[in-house]
Design a protein around this motif. Structure first.
Motif, PDB file in Angstrom:
ATOM      1  N   ILE A  27      36.790  -3.259  -4.164  1.00 11.56           N
ATOM      2  CA  ILE A  27      36.442  -1.897  -3.746  1.00 11.56           C
ATOM      3  C   ILE A  27      36.337  -0.981  -4.963  1.00 11.56           C
ATOM      4  CG2 ILE A  27      37.250   0.123  -2.450  1.00 11.56           C
ATOM      5  CD1 ILE A  27      38.560  -1.903  -0.484  1.00 11.56           C
ATOM      6  N   ILE A  39      33.388  -6.240   2.595  1.00  6.54           N
ATOM      7  CA  ILE A  39      33.435  -5.105   1.660  1.00  6.54           C
ATOM      8  C   ILE A  39      32.079  -4.909   0.978  1.00  6.54           C
ATOM      9  CG2 ILE A  39      34.518  -4.165  -0.424  1.00  6.54           C
ATOM     10  CD1 ILE A  39      37.005  -5.878   0.306  1.00  6.54           C
ATOM     11  N   PHE A  92      32.706   3.296  -0.386  1.00 10.47           N
ATOM     12  CA  PHE A  92      32.873   2.213   0.590  1.00 10.47           C
ATOM     13  C   PHE A  92      31.626   2.210   1.461  1.00 10.47           C
ATOM     14  CE2 PHE A  92      34.140   0.033   4.405  1.00 10.47           C
ATOM     15  CZ  PHE A  92      34.977  -0.976   3.955  1.00 10.47           C
ATOM     16  N   VAL A 140      40.384   2.178  -0.351  1.00 12.98           N
ATOM     17  CA  VAL A 140      39.501   2.656   0.721  1.00 12.98           C
ATOM     18  C   VAL A 140      39.657   4.167   0.882  1.00 12.98           C
ATOM     19  CG1 VAL A 140      38.994   2.561   3.191  1.00 12.98           C
ATOM     20  CG2 VAL A 140      39.512   0.451   1.957  1.00 12.98           C
ATOM     21  N   CYS A 178      37.807   5.928  -1.764  1.00 12.83           N
ATOM     22  CA  CYS A 178      36.360   5.946  -1.524  1.00 12.83           C
ATOM     23  C   CYS A 178      35.962   7.080  -0.580  1.00 12.83           C
ATOM     24  CB  CYS A 178      35.912   4.621  -0.920  1.00 12.83           C
ATOM     25  SG  CYS A 178      35.902   3.230  -2.057  1.00 12.83           S
TER      26      CYS A 178
END
Length: 291
Positions: free
Chosen positions: A16, A45, A134, A230, A233
């Protein structure tokens, strides 16, 4: 046609954090085909990233390296090896050799910056310090959790990053007292309260689904893990618990939002590991962010 193979297969947080590598390569090699080699469990992902043309799913680092060694024989092929020197394969006795920047390895990598920064340097690129994105699959209706909820993620794969279970339980009760539901995510349950305001969503849910749960939360609280990346993001208000890791006193894993707002969102102890952080410190930070 130039074919680029990005070798960045694990872990969830690394993949990520390193999303901008595909964007930078696409800008540098406009007409190239970009392929990301990834562990099968993390393919969700990168699957929806518009800067990637193909995925190659593998089981382990050794399999990925074997594929790269074959691809090297092809004309106009470039291997973008993001795995630092000495990285161990999770399924075999293979130890990775990266001779592009061999001085970057497990005991030194945070000396070269955040994950994205040291991974891009490891691959022989210029240091990249961009905000990661993301990439979501087409939004689908997920079950409505609550009007107001806080997401917690309590357990990293690395024990040194983890806070004490009893502190998580106390913290969850205090969040409930503030009028919020507590939603726990992750591979296994840590808090496990009986209160109706506690919702256990741990287990093997799709990463895309968990990402939506984080995106819609009022606040994310967690240890340094893939789910913290995450939250970064989505530029989500967060409380991230960090501490000494290996020989790094104050590691900084993130580029972008969490690093730019580190005084607001990151908590380090004065000395020692994450376990030295008190419940009171976390509660005080939560109140500043929610009220």
């Amino acid at each position: 046609v130039i074919i680029l193979y990005i070798l960045c297969i694990e872990s969830m947080g690394d993949i990520i954090a390193c999303e901008p590598i595909a964007r930078v390569l696409r800008n540098q090699y406009e007409n190239a085909l970009v392929t990301w080699i990834v562990k099968r469990q993390y393919s969700e992902i990168v699957k929806y990233n518009p800067f990637i043309d193909y995925l190659i799913e593998v089981e382990c680092l050794k399999e990925a390296v074997d594929i790269c060694n074959i691809k090297k024989e092809e004309m106009d092929c470039i291997i973008v090896d993001c795995h630092f020197n000495g990285r161990r394969c999770s399924l075999s006795d293979y130890i990775h050799v990266n001779d592009i920047n061999p001085q970057i390895y497990q005991q030194t990598y945070y000396n070269y910056g955040a994950l994205l920064e040291n991974f891009s340097l490891t691959a022989g690129m210029e240091k990249i310090s961009l905000q990661p994105i993301f990439h979501e699959k087409k939004p689908t209706d997920i079950f409505k959790i609550a009007e107001k909820y806080v997401v917690i993620h309590c357990k990293s794969m690395d024990w040194e990053r983890n806070w004490q279970i009893k502190k998580w339980k106390i913290l969850a009760l205090k969040i409930i007292e503030m009028g919020y539901k507590v939603v726990e995510i992750g591979l296994e349950t840590v808090v496990g309260l009986e209160e109706t305001e506690y919702i256990d969503l741990t287990g093997k849910r799709e990463i895309q689904e968990v990402a939506q749960i984080i995106k819609r939360a009022d606040l994310f609280i967690g240890v340094d893990s893939g789910f913290a990346h995450v939250a970064n993001c989505f530029q989500k208000k967060s409380v991230i618990l960090l501490g000494k890791l290996l020989n790094f006193e104050r590691p900084m894993p993130y580029t972008g939002y969490l690093r730019e707002n580190k005084e607001k969102f990151l908590i380090y102890p004065n000395t020692g590991t994450v376990k030295e952080i008190t419940v009171e410190e976390v509660v005080e930070r939560i109140k500043k962010l929610l009220f």
